[in-house]
Design a protein around this motif. Structure first.
Motif, mmCIF file in Angstrom:
data_model
loop_
_atom_site.group_PDB
_atom_site.id
_atom_site.type_symbol
_atom_site.label_atom_id
_atom_site.label_comp_id
_atom_site.label_asym_id
_atom_site.label_seq_id
_atom_site.Cartn_x
_atom_site.Cartn_y
_atom_site.Cartn_z
ATOM 1 N N ARG A 61 44.754 11.589 105.046
ATOM 2 C CA ARG A 61 43.763 10.809 104.294
ATOM 3 C C ARG A 61 42.642 11.694 103.752
ATOM 4 O O ARG A 61 41.789 11.228 103.006
ATOM 5 N N ARG A 62 42.658 12.962 104.164
ATOM 6 C CA ARG A 62 41.673 13.918 103.667
ATOM 7 C C ARG A 62 42.389 14.996 102.860
ATOM 8 O O ARG A 62 43.612 15.090 102.875
ATOM 9 N N SER A 63 41.617 15.814 102.158
ATOM 10 C CA SER A 63 42.224 16.904 101.400
ATOM 11 C C SER A 63 42.796 17.939 102.366
ATOM 12 O O SER A 63 42.214 18.218 103.419
ATOM 13 N N LEU A 64 43.951 18.479 102.021
ATOM 14 C CA LEU A 64 44.645 19.425 102.877
ATOM 15 C C LEU A 64 44.365 20.856 102.446
ATOM 16 O O LEU A 64 44.237 21.144 101.257
ATOM 17 N N ARG A 65 44.315 21.733 103.433
ATOM 18 C CA ARG A 65 44.245 23.165 103.154
ATOM 19 C C ARG A 65 45.643 23.729 103.333
ATOM 20 O O ARG A 65 46.211 23.692 104.423
ATOM 21 N N VAL A 66 46.213 24.215 102.250
ATOM 22 C CA VAL A 66 47.589 24.704 102.244
ATOM 23 C C VAL A 66 47.584 26.218 102.094
ATOM 24 O O VAL A 66 46.908 26.760 101.217
ATOM 25 N N HIS A 67 48.325 26.902 102.960
ATOM 26 C CA HIS A 67 48.371 28.357 102.944
ATOM 27 C C HIS A 67 49.816 28.808 102.762
ATOM 28 O O HIS A 67 50.754 28.164 103.236
ATOM 29 N N ALA A 68 49.993 29.931 102.099
ATOM 30 C CA ALA A 68 51.324 30.511 101.947
ATOM 31 C C ALA A 68 51.824 30.995 103.304
ATOM 32 O O ALA A 68 51.052 31.450 104.150
ATOM 33 N N LYS A 69 53.138 30.909 103.502
ATOM 34 C CA LYS A 69 53.752 31.331 104.756
ATOM 35 C C LYS A 69 54.998 32.141 104.426
ATOM 36 O O LYS A 69 55.997 31.599 103.986
ATOM 37 N N GLY A 70 54.930 33.452 104.648
ATOM 38 C CA GLY A 70 56.075 34.308 104.362
ATOM 39 C C GLY A 70 56.239 34.567 102.879
ATOM 40 O O GLY A 70 55.376 34.225 102.050
ATOM 41 N N ASP A 71 57.374 35.146 102.536
ATOM 42 C CA ASP A 71 57.627 35.556 101.151
ATOM 43 C C ASP A 71 58.638 34.671 100.442
ATOM 44 O O ASP A 71 59.047 34.970 99.325
ATOM 45 N N ALA A 72 59.071 33.586 101.098
ATOM 46 C CA ALA A 72 60.129 32.748 100.523
ATOM 47 C C ALA A 72 59.596 31.462 99.894
ATOM 48 O O ALA A 72 60.365 30.550 99.598
ATOM 49 N N GLY A 73 58.273 31.380 99.716
ATOM 50 C CA GLY A 73 57.698 30.196 99.090
ATOM 51 C C GLY A 73 57.345 29.083 100.047
ATOM 52 O O GLY A 73 56.976 27.989 99.621
ATOM 53 N N ASP A 74 57.449 29.329 101.353
ATOM 54 C CA ASP A 74 57.123 28.304 102.334
ATOM 55 C C ASP A 74 55.599 28.211 102.478
ATOM 56 O O ASP A 74 54.857 29.122 102.095
#
Length: 265
Positions: A26-39
């Motif tokens: 319900r709140r804004s998410l903080r999204v971070h890159a994980k690895g080199d495969a686009g995860d």
């Protein structure tokens, strides 16, 4: 080992983690890159994992826990190992798609207990090896055999780091696209396993899949009557210590399995 007590701990922990995730969306998410495969990984993955680790290790301090984000926790070398997927479907949640679950498994070389919780529908499914699979209502899961003249409805699961031009992937996907009625790629393997156990889909084809998000769902489906085979039709090795190459499989109702295996050949 009291597996009934372990199931209670796992269900309560997964549902608490699910409530945390549901509130977090319900709140804004903080999204971070994980690895080199686009995860990707979000703060909700980390908060859910922290909650699950605390619940499990408080109840079972002598056990080991392998978690999706933090790896090995607890007692190394223990015969009992928990596998924790705190948010299966992170890529979905990152784009606002409400398809994600929490998964917990307890293994003693082979899976002994599996729990999958869906925060969106507020449903939980659990299974103890040799004792069947249950919905949160207490209803026993039994996957039906209901073939369609238009072909099977299947889910495709593949592990991370698989090259786009992998020859086996291209061959398998081509066969599925040609012969299946629909092929789902949900980005949440555990939800696919729950759907198979409930009878919503007819089968799953997996290629070099991850270890953390496999045992809970696979056990749930098996205890609902699903059979799992290697891609060549031989026995499938359920041990969690196996290499990625050994985590390729076909899963379906036993009566549907021969046709699905033939389709892939």
């Amino acid at each position: 080992m009291d597996l009934d007590h372990a199931r209670t701990v796992a269900v309560e922990a997964a549902e608490a983690a699910g409530a945390l995730i549901r509130e977090g969306t319900r709140r804004s998410l903080r999204v971070h890159a994980k690895g080199d495969a686009g995860d990707v990984v979000t703060d909700l993955d980390l908060a859910s994992e922290k909650l699950l680790l605390e619940r499990i290790l408080t109840a079972f301090p002598s056990h080991a826990v392998i978690a999706e984000e933090s790896g090995l926790n607890g007692a190394a070398g223990c015969e009992w190992t928990w596998l924790v997927d705190p948010l299966d479907g992170t890529n979905n949640i990152a784009i606002g798609l409400p398809a994600y679950v929490v998964g917990v498994a307890l293994c003693r070389a082979w899976p002994q207990l599996g729990v999958v919780h869906d925060p969106v529908s507020a449903q939980t499914w659990s299974a103890i090896k040799g004792r069947g699979a249950l919905a949160s209502s207490g209803r026993r899961l039994s996957a039906p055999y209901a073939p369609s003249p238009h072909g099977p409805l299947l889910a495709w699961i593949q592990g991370y780091g698989i090259a786009r031009d992998d020859a086996t992937v291209l061959r398998l996907k081509s066969a599925l696209d040609l012969h299946a009625r629909r092929v789902l790629q949900l980005w949440t393997p555990l939800l696919s396993w729950a759907m198979l156990a409930r009878g919503d889909i007819d089968g799953i084809v997996g290629y070099r899949t991850g270890v953390v998000d496999l045992p809970a769902g696979a056990l749930l489906a098996q205890e609902a009557g699903i059979e799992i085979r290697a891609l060549d039709g031989g026995p499938y090795d359920e041990r969690i210590q196996g290499a990625a190459d050994e985590r390729s499989y076909v899963a379906a109702h036993p009566r549907a399995l021969p046709g699905l295996l033939a389709l892939l050949q």
